[in-house]
Design a protein around this motif. Structure first.
Motif, short mmCIF file in Angstrom:
data_model
loop_
_atom_site.label_atom_id
_atom_site.label_comp_id
_atom_site.label_asym_id
_atom_site.label_seq_id
_atom_site.Cartn_x
_atom_site.Cartn_y
_atom_site.Cartn_z
N GLU A 265 0.82 -1.21 0.00
CA GLU A 265 0.00 0.00 0.00
C GLU A 265 0.85 1.26 0.00
O GLU A 265 0.52 2.25 -0.63
CB GLU A 265 -0.93 0.00 1.22
CG GLU A 265 -1.96 -1.12 1.20
CD GLU A 265 -2.89 -1.05 2.39
OE1 GLU A 265 -2.70 -0.13 3.23
OE2 GLU A 265 -3.79 -1.89 2.50
N THR A 267 4.31 3.31 -0.92
CA THR A 267 5.46 3.31 -1.81
C THR A 267 6.47 4.38 -1.40
O THR A 267 7.21 4.91 -2.23
CB THR A 267 5.02 3.56 -3.26
OG1 THR A 267 4.30 4.80 -3.33
CG2 THR A 267 4.16 2.43 -3.77
N SER A 381 -11.33 1.44 -9.08
CA SER A 381 -10.11 1.11 -8.34
C SER A 381 -9.31 0.09 -9.12
O SER A 381 -9.86 -0.84 -9.70
CB SER A 381 -10.47 0.57 -6.96
OG SER A 381 -11.26 -0.60 -7.09
N PRO A 384 -2.55 -1.20 -6.89
CA PRO A 384 -1.62 -0.07 -6.65
C PRO A 384 -0.52 0.03 -7.68
O PRO A 384 -0.10 1.13 -8.03
CB PRO A 384 -1.08 -0.37 -5.25
CG PRO A 384 -2.11 -1.23 -4.60
CD PRO A 384 -2.71 -2.04 -5.69
N ASP A 388 0.24 3.41 -9.79
CA ASP A 388 1.54 4.08 -9.81
C ASP A 388 2.03 4.27 -11.24
O ASP A 388 2.57 5.33 -11.60
CB ASP A 388 2.56 3.26 -9.02
CG ASP A 388 2.23 3.23 -7.54
OD1 ASP A 388 1.55 4.16 -7.08
OD2 ASP A 388 2.65 2.28 -6.85
#
Length: 691
Positions: A265, A267, A381, A384, A388
């Motif tokens: 979650e 970074t 959604s 991740p 990114d």
């Protein structure tokens, strides 16, 4: 070399950055490019000079936005100078030291993102059969412009299969490299794995390597405090391993394995697990509150009277309390109508809003066309890792000033052309479309790398270019005497570099047409025309500098009836094409060379030289008008009449003597020697010799 001196009348030396066995690294300013910074490496070792002369063309052919572009080679003051694009930012080792002072380290998500960002440029480098040879945090830079990591310091670069060079940073290079085994791509991957482990733990490699010195991944101590997921840890162990059965051989294999690792979650950086200093401030010590001091009795009054009756202030407060309560109740009574009006307005506004939304909704529940990237709704959604990647793409688009809407159409069209069976349907956020979204991202990276080749003014106009924009440049060149076929060659060559696969002389449809317009404008805008006259007997010489991606068109007047001898020298990445007066190609496109043209080529002869390198290069042309070689006479038989006695023809001296007596004084023919007599006792028979 002194600070402030100018190299090759172009590069001003500003600062010495480092000095090592692989040369001295300088920061310089390019005086011909607005004093933009460049990096210069000075080589004085003859062996190093010879190595880089051989490998430099392959380095110039490496094109990736996370690898600096390599310029030309300069020879000045007995040294070989390597020109490289300057990158502004901080190295990962600098960032690591700064975080160490605050007891912070790179988090698992941050390192995973770094690995995914560094493997594509490594794959491009390895695709050119080149091995970096010294991957470590000091040679990896986080660029200020977009935050992407960049490969730096190519002093130990070597061709794959050759013996690696010594001098790599201790602890990061594999043991096989120290033993002198052939350079291979997996050695760079090993250095990348050690870099990742050092960033995660905050420790140098010597504190992480086990005492056994084995080549397996078990030789490295991965701290348990890192709390890495099992797939993440498995990929890291394969990067650290040197065994052929365990290690990654190619960068694409490692990238594929890392894509399967779930992105954490966070970074960003995280606190060091072994921190010793408490960074949180200590809780304040409560200060005891002194007890209230009893009021002194007033003069002439009974001390107990103050306790029995309220003071003057208390009496005033008691008298004013009823009036304050009355005013508050009156104010509340006046607010009720206002509250009621607000409630009625809210109800009416909600009803009107629902009515308007229901009228504007797409029929049959069709999805909205609003999208950020890859056709997904902004509220959807995604994993991740994909988020990114999309954010990085958006940042690069903003930095390059590329129209976002046009670029999305370009990538969408490429994806749909590759998968025509989807009938125009873009990938959704579902798990089934994850491979398609991955292909979309790869196409976006490829197109963005091509768009970066354009100058900033053309990048900003993509999506708004028209046919008339490049036609103006075409007409201007035609008025200067440039043959239309030469113009077509310029446009085709420039379009092929930006749009591979486009047929020469044809235009692709939108949105690809915007890139074709930009390529045509760049190709025609970078042309500089020179005019020469070829003279008989004496050569005419022209020297000119051709910028990166530019072209030179030399029109040569040739005297009538003369042949043209033409010789051109320049860099290996320059190409030449020679056109006759009628526009026909008389010397096909190819490397710079010497050609001889017959008078049939006409006059003027147009020579087109293009520079496909990433830096400017010096072009030297020499031409001369020669007379035609005389036509050789046919061979004549010196004795065409046959001899009446023998019937032979040709030279008499070469004929055999006729039969009959020889004249007096003539030389007698040499007689063959007689065979020696047989030895005594030998008897000659019909079949041989016996004793």
């Amino acid at each position: 070399m002194e600070i402030g001196s100018v190299l090759a009348e172009r590069y001003r030396i500003d600062q010495q950055l480092s000095a090592a066995a692989q040369g001295v690294l300088w920061r310089a300013a390019d005086l011909l490019a607005g004093e933009s910074p460049v990096a210069l490496r000075e080589l004085r070792d003859p062996a190093a000079q010879e190595r880089f002369r051989a490998i430099w063309p392959a380095m110039q052919a490496v094109l990736h936005p996370q690898i600096p572009r390599f310029g030309g080679l300069l020879e000045e003051e007995g040294a070989l100078w390597l020109v490289r694009e300057w990158q502004e930012g901080q190295s990962l080792s600098q960032i690591q030291r700064q975080r160490s002072e605050r007891q912070l380290v790179f988090g698992p998500g941050e390192v995973l993102l770094l690995l995914r960002q560094l493997l594509p440029p490594l794959a491009v480098l390895h695709g050119r059969e080149l091995v970096h040879g010294d991957l470590n945090p000091g040679n990896l830079l986080r660029r200020d412009q977009d935050g992407l990591p960049v490969l730096l310091d190519f002093g130990l670069l070597q061709q794959a299969g050759l013996r690696p060079l010594t001098g790599a940073t201790a602890g990061y290079a594999p043991r096989a490299q120290g033993r002198g085994e052939a350079a291979a791509a997996w050695m760079d991957l090993h250095g990348l794995g050690v870099t990742a482990l050092s960033l995660l733990s905050g420790r140098p490699p010597e504190q992480l390597l086990g005492p056994d010195g084995a080549a397996a991944a078990s030789a490295w101590r991965i701290p348990e405090s890192l709390n890495l997921e099992a797939p993440y840890r498995a990929v890291l162990e394969r990067l650290l391993s040197e065994r052929p059965g365990e290690r990654f051989e190619q960068a694409r294999e490692a990238l594929q394995a890392l894509q399967a690792v779930v992105m954490p979650e966070s970074t960003g950086p995280q606190a060091l697990s072994e921190r010793t200093v408490v960074l949180a401030p200590a809780a304040p010590v409560p200060v005891p509150v002194p007890a209230p001091t009893p009021a002194l009795p007033s003069l002439g009054r009974d001390p107990d009277a103050s306790a029995q009756s309220p003071s003057g202030d208390q009496a005033v407060s008691a008298r004013s309390r009823p009036s304050a309560e009355a005013r508050q109740q009156a104010a509340e009574g006046r607010l009720w109508p206002v509250v009621g009006a607000l409630l009625i307005s809210a109800v009416l506004g909600t009803a009107i809003g629902w009515f308007l939304l229901s009228r504007g909704r797409s029929p049959d529940g069709a999805p909205s066309t609003d999208r950020d990237l890859v056709g997904r709704a902004p509220s959807a959604s995604l994993p991740p890792a994909e988020v990114d990647q999309r954010q990085q793409l958006l940042s690069r688009l903003r930095a390059l000033q590329v129209d976002r809407s046009w670029f999305l159409q370009l990538v969408d069209a490429s994806l749909l052309a590759r998968f025509p069976e989807r009938n125009g349907r873009l990938p959704s956020d579902s798990l089934e479309d994850a491979p398609l979204r991955r292909v979309w991202n790869e196409l976006a990276e490829e197109w963005l790398a091509r768009v970066e080749q354009l100058p900033p003014d053309l990048r900003a106009r993509l999506g708004q270019l028209k046919d008339a924009d490049w036609q103006k440049q075409r007409e201007a060149l035609t008025k200067q005497g440039v043959n239309p076929r030469v113009v077509e060659q310029l446009v085709s060559a420039s379009a092929q570099n930006l749009l591979p696969g486009v047929v020469s002389g044809s235009k692709p449809p939108e949105p690809y047409l915007q890139l074709w317009y930009a390529a045509a404008m760049r190709g025609l805008g970078d042309v500089r025309i020179e005019k020469l006259k070829a003279r008989p007997g004496a050569p005419t010489v022209l020297s000119s500098r051709v910028p990166s991606g530019g072209a030179r068109l030399i029109a040569i007047q040739v005297p009538a009836g003369r042949r043209l001898v033409l010789g051109i020298n320049g860099t290996p990445l320059m190409q030449m094409t020679v056109y006759g007066a009628d526009g026909e190609v008389v010397a096909a496109r190819g490397p710079l060379r010497v050609v001889t043209l017959t008078p049939e080529a006409g006059s003027p002869v147009q020579v087109l030289v293009t520079n496909e390198g990433v830096s400017s290069g010096l072009l030297t042309l020499s031409c001369r008008a020669d007379r035609l070689a005389p036509t050789p006479l046919p061979e004549v038989d010196p004795n065409p009449i046959p001899d009446p006695a023998t019937g032979a023809t040709g030279v008499v001296d070469g004929m055999a003597d006729p039969p009959g007596p020889k004249p007096a004084g003539a030389a007698k023919p040499q007689e063959e020697p007689l065979a020696p007599p047989p030895p005594a006792g030998a008897i000659q028979g019909d079949g041989g010799v016996t004793n």
